[in-house]
Design an enzyme around this catalytic site. Structure first.
Site, PDB file in Angstrom:
ATOM      1  N   GLU A  89      10.420   7.888  77.297  1.00  0.00           N
ATOM      2  CA  GLU A  89      10.749   7.231  76.030  1.00  0.00           C
ATOM      3  C   GLU A  89       9.989   7.880  74.879  1.00  0.00           C
ATOM      4  O   GLU A  89       8.822   8.247  75.017  1.00  0.00           O
ATOM      5  CB  GLU A  89      10.404   5.738  76.099  1.00  0.00           C
ATOM      6  CG  GLU A  89      11.338   4.988  77.020  1.00  0.00           C
ATOM      7  CD  GLU A  89      11.065   3.483  77.005  1.00  0.00           C
ATOM      8  OE1 GLU A  89      11.248   2.850  75.958  1.00  0.00           O
ATOM      9  OE2 GLU A  89      10.652   2.962  78.053  1.00  0.00           O
ATOM     10  N   CYS A 102       6.390   9.473  68.310  1.00  0.00           N
ATOM     11  CA  CYS A 102       5.493   8.983  69.354  1.00  0.00           C
ATOM     12  C   CYS A 102       6.081   9.428  70.694  1.00  0.00           C
ATOM     13  O   CYS A 102       7.211   9.071  71.017  1.00  0.00           O
ATOM     14  CB  CYS A 102       5.441   7.455  69.235  1.00  0.00           C
ATOM     15  SG  CYS A 102       4.463   6.654  70.497  1.00  0.00           S
ATOM     16  N   CYS A 109       2.370   4.772  84.044  1.00  0.00           N
ATOM     17  CA  CYS A 109       0.954   5.038  83.801  1.00  0.00           C
ATOM     18  C   CYS A 109       0.154   4.363  84.895  1.00  0.00           C
ATOM     19  O   CYS A 109       0.494   3.262  85.336  1.00  0.00           O
ATOM     20  CB  CYS A 109       0.528   4.492  82.438  1.00  0.00           C
ATOM     21  SG  CYS A 109      -1.183   4.895  82.005  1.00  0.00           S
ATOM     22  N   CYS A 113      -4.010  -0.923  82.008  1.00  0.00           N
ATOM     23  CA  CYS A 113      -4.587  -1.757  80.958  1.00  0.00           C
ATOM     24  C   CYS A 113      -3.776  -3.062  80.952  1.00  0.00           C
ATOM     25  O   CYS A 113      -2.543  -3.030  80.985  1.00  0.00           O
ATOM     26  CB  CYS A 113      -4.511  -1.062  79.602  1.00  0.00           C
ATOM     27  SG  CYS A 113      -5.419   0.498  79.580  1.00  0.00           S
ATOM     28  N   CYS A 116      -0.801  -3.725  78.339  1.00  0.00           N
ATOM     29  CA  CYS A 116       0.162  -2.653  78.044  1.00  0.00           C
ATOM     30  C   CYS A 116       1.311  -2.703  79.037  1.00  0.00           C
ATOM     31  O   CYS A 116       1.103  -2.696  80.250  1.00  0.00           O
ATOM     32  CB  CYS A 116      -0.540  -1.300  78.122  1.00  0.00           C
ATOM     33  SG  CYS A 116       0.577   0.107  78.005  1.00  0.00           S
ATOM     34  N   CYS A 336       4.227  -0.281  69.984  1.00  0.00           N
ATOM     35  CA  CYS A 336       3.092   0.150  70.814  1.00  0.00           C
ATOM     36  C   CYS A 336       2.947  -0.745  72.027  1.00  0.00           C
ATOM     37  O   CYS A 336       2.910  -1.962  71.906  1.00  0.00           O
ATOM     38  CB  CYS A 336       1.782   0.033  70.039  1.00  0.00           C
ATOM     39  SG  CYS A 336       1.472   1.405  68.994  1.00  0.00           S
TER      40      CYS A 336
HETATM   41  N1  SAH Z   1      -2.792   6.080  77.213  1.00  0.00           N
HETATM   42  C1  SAH Z   1      -3.006   6.407  75.832  1.00  0.00           C
HETATM   43  C2  SAH Z   1      -1.746   6.515  75.011  1.00  0.00           C
HETATM   44  C3  SAH Z   1      -0.650   5.482  75.219  1.00  0.00           C
HETATM   45  S1  SAH Z   1      -0.917   3.842  74.580  1.00  0.00           S
HETATM   46  C4  SAH Z   1      -3.972   5.414  75.211  1.00  0.00           C
HETATM   47  O1  SAH Z   1      -4.330   4.455  75.876  1.00  0.00           O
HETATM   48  O2  SAH Z   1      -4.399   5.636  74.090  1.00  0.00           O
HETATM   49  C5  SAH Z   1      -0.841   4.011  72.843  1.00  0.00           C
HETATM   50  C6  SAH Z   1      -1.585   2.921  72.090  1.00  0.00           C
HETATM   51  O3  SAH Z   1      -0.913   1.648  72.193  1.00  0.00           O
HETATM   52  C7  SAH Z   1      -2.976   2.700  72.623  1.00  0.00           C
HETATM   53  O4  SAH Z   1      -3.892   2.575  71.579  1.00  0.00           O
HETATM   54  C8  SAH Z   1      -2.806   1.407  73.366  1.00  0.00           C
HETATM   55  O5  SAH Z   1      -4.017   0.741  73.557  1.00  0.00           O
HETATM   56  C9  SAH Z   1      -1.856   0.649  72.480  1.00  0.00           C
HETATM   57  N2  SAH Z   1      -1.216  -0.488  73.139  1.00  0.00           N
HETATM   58  C10 SAH Z   1      -0.943  -0.607  74.450  1.00  0.00           C
HETATM   59  N3  SAH Z   1      -0.336  -1.782  74.699  1.00  0.00           N
HETATM   60  C11 SAH Z   1      -0.218  -2.410  73.523  1.00  0.00           C
HETATM   61  C12 SAH Z   1       0.354  -3.664  73.125  1.00  0.00           C
HETATM   62  N4  SAH Z   1       0.917  -4.461  74.012  1.00  0.00           N
HETATM   63  N5  SAH Z   1       0.308  -3.996  71.817  1.00  0.00           N
HETATM   64  C13 SAH Z   1      -0.235  -3.146  70.911  1.00  0.00           C
HETATM   65  N6  SAH Z   1      -0.779  -1.954  71.212  1.00  0.00           N
HETATM   66  C14 SAH Z   1      -0.772  -1.591  72.511  1.00  0.00           C
END
Ligand code: SAH
Length: 347
Positions: A89, A102, A109, A113, A116, A336
């Site tokens: 995506e 993006c 992944c 987290c 996410c 995000c």
């Molecule tokens: N793995 C990398 C890049 C992908 S996530 C990283 O962690 O930076 C891209 C961004 O989106 C990261 O800052 C992540 O913390 C944020 N993110 C993930 N889930 C989210 C959510 N549910 N709401 C808002 N931001 C989120």
């Protein structure tokens, strides 16, 4: 030419798939792939018809399975599907003076987290360098040939903030960066690698010749809270991450950004704000706050607008530069942390 996408080969090796063609043809094809990408081989106007036809159907290393648009046509999400079923995506966000793409670095992944969506659905596979760079080429072609209302017709920024952890797929991400900077001619400073905090990866990236920006997804300012949200923190705790980020800044002279997803009652307290301010000041980082986008497998809620403003105020009162990021494409699951399609139908 065979049926493999030319993006899946190093740009220096395109000659091997254009057997018998003069070298200027190879240069022309490379330009169409990287400098002036086009959506269809038929648009490669200076190539002979047979050559264009031989690329037809295999120009891109994926099919466009779904294309969605929101925010009055200034946000566009693509779901690309690789031949093996992997979903890729990418989200293009247009503004009056810039267009930011993006991109994804992995299908799924592994880092899990909690908040996410990609992490909630697990890891599928690494993306190839060609699959990463083709997302960029596709968006460039789209902007040049179709475009968005009141948005520049060229791509100005790329962020590795789609699916996956770029520094957990180091070699392929590195090769995609090399092609973006050295072959496509993008400025490294217009590219941001966002990481959950893979310390050895940050150190390797610091040693590369490009002035790529680094974003660190911190989300919590003490190890106990951070480990509960971002499991890899147990392996690379905050002190080590902070040191690697500081060294990156010193090596590159590029300000680090700290990403902080605001979760109601979790990481939006004054105490976290003060601890975050200390970290940001020590490494001279800029802080980006973004309200959580709710995801299917987590009960966390976004902080209220008022709370986000207050949190930002505490940071500012400690001298930290802070931006509250707006959300794009929430209605099309493009925001995000919402990217999560896997192969098959797991939506
Ligand atoms: N793995 C990398 C890049 C992908 S996530 C990283 O962690 O930076 C891209 C961004 O989106 C990261 O800052 C992540 O913390 C944020 N993110 C993930 N889930 C989210 C959510 N549910 N709401 C808002 N931001 C989120």
């Amino acid at each position: 030419m065979n049926s493999r996408s030319p993006y899946l080969r190093p740009p220096e090796e395109l000659g091997s798939i254009l057997e018998g063609e003069p070298s200027y043809r190879v240069d022309q094809l490379r330009e169409w792939l990287y400098e002036h990408p086009v959506l269809r081989p038929d648009d490669m106007t200076n190539l002979p018809t047979e050559l264009r036809e031989s690329i037809e159907g295999s120009l891109w290393p994926f099919e466009v399975e779904m294309e969605q648009s929101s925010d009055n046509g200034t946000t566009r999400k693509w779901l690309f599907r690789a031949p093996d079923g992997a979903a890729i995506e990418a989200v293009l966000m247009g503004y009056p003076r810039r267009a930011t793409l993006c991109i994804s670095s992995q299908a799924g992944c592994a880092l899990a987290c909690t908040f996410c969506a990609t992490g909630q659905f697990g890891f599928e596979r690494h993306l190839e360098a060609g699959e990463i760079v083709a997302q960029v080429a596709y968006a460039k072609a789209f902007l040049a040939q179709i475009g968005m209302p009141d948005v520049p017709d060229r791509l100005t920024n790329v962020v590795f903030m789609g699916m996956g952890e770029p520094l957990a797929n180091y070699e392929r991400v590195r090769e995609s960066l090399r092609r973006m900077v050295e072959i496509m001619g993008m400025s490294a400073r217009s590219i941001t690698v966002s990481t959950v905090g893979i310390v050895p990866g940050i150190r390797r990236l610091a040693a590369e010749p490009w002035q790529v920006n680094l974003a660190v997804s911190l989300h919590a300012a003490d190890d106990e809270l951070r480990s509960s949200l971002v499991p890899i923190n147990k392996r690379y705790p905050i002190a080590e991450l902070e040191q690697a980020a500081r060294d990156y800044f010193e090596e590159k002279g590029r300000r680090i950004s700290i990403e902080w997803t605001m979760m109601d009652g979790v990481n939006d307290t004054d105490d976290q704000a003060r601890k975050l301010a200390d970290i940001a000041n020590r490494i001279r980082a800029h802080v980006n706050l973004i309200a959580l986008n709710p995801t299917p497998l987590s009960d966390e809620r976004p902080s209220t607008r008022l709370h986000i403003e207050e949190f930002a105020g505490v940071l500012e009162s400690h001298g930290v530069n802070v931006t509250v990021r707006d959300t794009r494409g929430r209605d099309i699951d493009a925001a995000c942390g919402q990217l999560r399609v896997m192969s098959g139908n797991q939506r």
